[in-house]
Design a protein around this motif. Structure first.
Motif, PDB file in Angstrom:
ATOM      1  N   HIS A  18       0.864  -1.185   0.000  1.00  0.00           N
ATOM      2  CA  HIS A  18       0.000   0.000   0.000  1.00  0.00           C
ATOM      3  C   HIS A  18       0.894   1.227   0.000  1.00  0.00           C
ATOM      4  CE1 HIS A  18       0.822   0.479   4.298  1.00  0.00           C
ATOM      5  NE2 HIS A  18       0.522  -0.807   4.436  1.00  0.00           N
ATOM      6  N   GLY A  19       0.304   2.392  -0.136  1.00  0.00           N
ATOM      7  CA  GLY A  19       1.067   3.630  -0.283  1.00  0.00           C
ATOM      8  C   GLY A  19       2.129   3.843   0.768  1.00  0.00           C
ATOM      9  N   TYR A  20       1.762   3.734   2.046  1.00  0.00           N
ATOM     10  CA  TYR A  20       2.736   3.969   3.107  1.00  0.00           C
ATOM     11  C   TYR A  20       3.836   2.911   3.071  1.00  0.00           C
ATOM     12  CZ  TYR A  20       4.784   5.012   7.639  1.00  0.00           C
ATOM     13  OH  TYR A  20       5.673   5.327   8.642  1.00  0.00           O
ATOM     14  N   GLY A  21       3.488   1.681   2.725  1.00  0.00           N
ATOM     15  CA  GLY A  21       4.481   0.626   2.588  1.00  0.00           C
ATOM     16  C   GLY A  21       5.471   0.937   1.474  1.00  0.00           C
ATOM     17  N   ILE A  22       4.987   1.528   0.389  1.00  0.00           N
ATOM     18  CA  ILE A  22       5.863   1.920  -0.714  1.00  0.00           C
ATOM     19  C   ILE A  22       6.811   3.024  -0.251  1.00  0.00           C
ATOM     20  CG2 ILE A  22       5.964   2.969  -3.018  1.00  0.00           C
ATOM     21  CD1 ILE A  22       3.214   1.580  -3.546  1.00  0.00           C
ATOM     22  N   VAL A  23       6.280   4.011   0.458  1.00  0.00           N
ATOM     23  CA  VAL A  23       7.110   5.109   0.980  1.00  0.00           C
ATOM     24  C   VAL A  23       8.228   4.547   1.847  1.00  0.00           C
ATOM     25  CG1 VAL A  23       7.121   7.094   2.552  1.00  0.00           C
ATOM     26  CG2 VAL A  23       5.324   6.875   0.823  1.00  0.00           C
ATOM     27  N   GLN A  24       7.887   3.640   2.747  1.00  0.00           N
ATOM     28  CA  GLN A  24       8.885   3.051   3.639  1.00  0.00           C
ATOM     29  C   GLN A  24       9.918   2.233   2.859  1.00  0.00           C
ATOM     30  OE1 GLN A  24       6.075   1.037   6.313  1.00  0.00           O
ATOM     31  NE2 GLN A  24       6.967   2.252   7.974  1.00  0.00           N
ATOM     32  N   SER A  25       9.463   1.435   1.919  1.00  0.00           N
ATOM     33  CA  SER A  25      10.357   0.594   1.141  1.00  0.00           C
ATOM     34  C   SER A  25      11.315   1.434   0.298  1.00  0.00           C
ATOM     35  CB  SER A  25       9.550  -0.353   0.248  1.00  0.00           C
ATOM     36  OG  SER A  25      10.402  -1.219  -0.453  1.00  0.00           O
ATOM     37  N   VAL A  26      10.806   2.479  -0.334  1.00  0.00           N
ATOM     38  CA  VAL A  26      11.648   3.359  -1.144  1.00  0.00           C
ATOM     39  C   VAL A  26      12.715   4.028  -0.277  1.00  0.00           C
ATOM     40  CG1 VAL A  26      11.646   5.542  -2.446  1.00  0.00           C
ATOM     41  CG2 VAL A  26      10.044   3.715  -3.050  1.00  0.00           C
ATOM     42  N   ALA A  27      12.321   4.482   0.906  1.00  0.00           N
ATOM     43  CA  ALA A  27      13.293   5.099   1.816  1.00  0.00           C
ATOM     44  C   ALA A  27      14.378   4.095   2.192  1.00  0.00           C
ATOM     45  CB  ALA A  27      12.590   5.632   3.060  1.00  0.00           C
ATOM     46  N   GLU A  28      13.981   2.866   2.472  1.00  0.00           N
ATOM     47  CA  GLU A  28      14.943   1.826   2.845  1.00  0.00           C
ATOM     48  C   GLU A  28      15.847   1.461   1.667  1.00  0.00           C
ATOM     49  OE1 GLU A  28      14.731  -2.855   3.960  1.00  0.00           O
ATOM     50  OE2 GLU A  28      13.326  -1.546   5.025  1.00  0.00           O
ATOM     51  N   LEU A  29      15.265   1.268   0.493  1.00  0.00           N
ATOM     52  CA  LEU A  29      16.042   0.902  -0.695  1.00  0.00           C
ATOM     53  C   LEU A  29      17.064   1.976  -1.070  1.00  0.00           C
ATOM     54  CD1 LEU A  29      13.168  -0.573  -2.882  1.00  0.00           C
ATOM     55  CD2 LEU A  29      15.132  -1.856  -2.002  1.00  0.00           C
ATOM     56  N   SER A  30      16.725   3.230  -0.809  1.00  0.00           N
ATOM     57  CA  SER A  30      17.601   4.341  -1.186  1.00  0.00           C
ATOM     58  C   SER A  30      18.527   4.763  -0.046  1.00  0.00           C
ATOM     59  CB  SER A  30      16.768   5.544  -1.636  1.00  0.00           C
ATOM     60  OG  SER A  30      16.075   6.116  -0.534  1.00  0.00           O
ATOM     61  N   GLY A  31      18.522   4.023   1.045  1.00  0.00           N
ATOM     62  CA  GLY A  31      19.345   4.405   2.185  1.00  0.00           C
ATOM     63  C   GLY A  31      18.918   5.734   2.789  1.00  0.00           C
ATOM     64  N   GLY A  32      17.638   6.056   2.632  1.00  0.00           N
ATOM     65  CA  GLY A  32      17.099   7.298   3.179  1.00  0.00           C
ATOM     66  C   GLY A  32      17.274   8.508   2.278  1.00  0.00           C
ATOM     67  N   ASP A  33      17.863   8.315   1.106  1.00  0.00           N
ATOM     68  CA  ASP A  33      18.100   9.443   0.195  1.00  0.00           C
ATOM     69  C   ASP A  33      16.823   9.907  -0.514  1.00  0.00           C
ATOM     70  OD1 ASP A  33      20.787   9.499   0.826  1.00  0.00           O
ATOM     71  OD2 ASP A  33      21.399   8.336  -0.934  1.00  0.00           O
ATOM     72  N   VAL A  34      15.884   8.995  -0.747  1.00  0.00           N
ATOM     73  CA  VAL A  34      14.639   9.347  -1.451  1.00  0.00           C
ATOM     74  C   VAL A  34      13.484   9.221  -0.473  1.00  0.00           C
ATOM     75  CG1 VAL A  34      13.077   8.777  -3.351  1.00  0.00           C
ATOM     76  CG2 VAL A  34      15.563   8.578  -3.671  1.00  0.00           C
ATOM     77  N   LYS A  35      12.825  10.350  -0.229  1.00  0.00           N
ATOM     78  CA  LYS A  35      11.665  10.392   0.655  1.00  0.00           C
ATOM     79  C   LYS A  35      10.479  10.873  -0.177  1.00  0.00           C
ATOM     80  CE  LYS A  35      14.472  11.443   4.704  1.00  0.00           C
ATOM     81  NZ  LYS A  35      15.807  11.410   4.103  1.00  0.00           N
ATOM     82  N   LEU A  36       9.568   9.965  -0.444  1.00  0.00           N
ATOM     83  CA  LEU A  36       8.406  10.302  -1.274  1.00  0.00           C
ATOM     84  C   LEU A  36       7.338  11.002  -0.443  1.00  0.00           C
ATOM     85  CD1 LEU A  36       8.037   6.975  -3.270  1.00  0.00           C
ATOM     86  CD2 LEU A  36       8.979   9.135  -4.095  1.00  0.00           C
ATOM     87  N   ARG A  37       6.823  12.093  -0.950  1.00  0.00           N
ATOM     88  CA  ARG A  37       5.686  12.777  -0.334  1.00  0.00           C
ATOM     89  C   ARG A  37       4.406  12.181  -0.937  1.00  0.00           C
ATOM     90  NH1 ARG A  37       7.320  17.594   2.187  1.00  0.00           N
ATOM     91  NH2 ARG A  37       9.458  18.189   1.668  1.00  0.00           N
ATOM     92  N   PRO A  38       3.319  12.228  -0.186  1.00  0.00           N
ATOM     93  CA  PRO A  38       2.077  11.610  -0.688  1.00  0.00           C
ATOM     94  C   PRO A  38       1.656  12.097  -2.075  1.00  0.00           C
ATOM     95  CG  PRO A  38       1.856  12.128   1.634  1.00  0.00           C
ATOM     96  CD  PRO A  38       3.171  12.720   1.183  1.00  0.00           C
ATOM     97  N   GLY A  39       1.720  13.393  -2.325  1.00  0.00           N
ATOM     98  CA  GLY A  39       1.314  13.904  -3.639  1.00  0.00           C
ATOM     99  C   GLY A  39       2.172  13.351  -4.760  1.00  0.00           C
ATOM    100  N   THR A  40       3.467  13.274  -4.517  1.00  0.00           N
ATOM    101  CA  THR A  40       4.401  12.725  -5.499  1.00  0.00           C
ATOM    102  C   THR A  40       4.131  11.239  -5.709  1.00  0.00           C
ATOM    103  OG1 THR A  40       6.080  14.314  -4.824  1.00  0.00           O
ATOM    104  CG2 THR A  40       6.843  12.378  -6.028  1.00  0.00           C
ATOM    105  N   LEU A  41       3.959  10.508  -4.602  1.00  0.00           N
ATOM    106  CA  LEU A  41       3.727   9.071  -4.683  1.00  0.00           C
ATOM    107  C   LEU A  41       2.457   8.758  -5.461  1.00  0.00           C
ATOM    108  CD1 LEU A  41       4.246   6.110  -3.930  1.00  0.00           C
ATOM    109  CD2 LEU A  41       2.878   6.530  -1.880  1.00  0.00           C
ATOM    110  N   TYR A  42       1.348   9.364  -5.071  1.00  0.00           N
ATOM    111  CA  TYR A  42       0.085   8.994  -5.705  1.00  0.00           C
ATOM    112  C   TYR A  42      -0.003   9.474  -7.153  1.00  0.00           C
ATOM    113  CZ  TYR A  42      -1.163   6.936  -1.349  1.00  0.00           C
ATOM    114  OH  TYR A  42      -1.158   6.121  -0.241  1.00  0.00           O
ATOM    115  N   GLY A  43       0.660  10.570  -7.471  1.00  0.00           N
ATOM    116  CA  GLY A  43       0.754  10.990  -8.870  1.00  0.00           C
ATOM    117  C   GLY A  43       1.529   9.967  -9.685  1.00  0.00           C
ATOM    118  N   ALA A  44       2.640   9.486  -9.114  1.00  0.00           N
ATOM    119  CA  ALA A  44       3.457   8.473  -9.792  1.00  0.00           C
ATOM    120  C   ALA A  44       2.685   7.163  -9.927  1.00  0.00           C
ATOM    121  CB  ALA A  44       4.758   8.249  -9.033  1.00  0.00           C
TER     122      ALA A  44
END
Length: 107
Positions: A18-44
């Motif tokens: 789900h959305g929040y799970g994607i945000v967390q996974s992306v942050a982990e995969l990027s070593g914290g370098d990429v932090k998705l905001r909800p508007g950016t995530l749901y647009g993508a």
């Protein structure tokens, strides 16, 4: 392909999220370098769904709110594999070029 898109597809490669799970996974995969905001995530997610790279896996009601899970489509997996191959190729090229650099190169 931009890094956030690559990371979203990568996050969904292992399992639906789900959305929040994607945000967390992306942050982990990027070593914290990429932090998705909800508007950016749901647009993508909307764009990737329209392109056929992801699909809605399921929806569930949690605390009165709808939680939508997304999964990587077969087409999305093929695009992700192609992009990963391209990145490997470009990284190898950079390493070869660095190997040609004179020792103690110019500052």
């Amino acid at each position: 392909m931009q890094e956030p898109t690559f990371l979203i597809l990568t996050a969904l490669a292992a399992q639906p999220l789900h959305g929040y799970g994607i945000v967390q996974s992306v942050a982990e995969l990027s070593g914290g370098d990429v932090k998705l905001r909800p508007g950016t995530l749901y647009g993508a997610l909307d764009r990737l769904d329209q392109q056929g790279l992801i699909a809605v896996d399921r929806e569930e009601q949690v605390d009165g709110r709808l939680r939508r899970y997304y999964r990587l489509s077969d087409q999305g997996a093929a695009v992700l594999a192609e992009q990963a191959s391209l990145l490997r190729s470009r990284a190898a090229l950079a390493e070869r070029q660095l190997g040609l650099r004179p020792a103690g190169g110019a500052a």
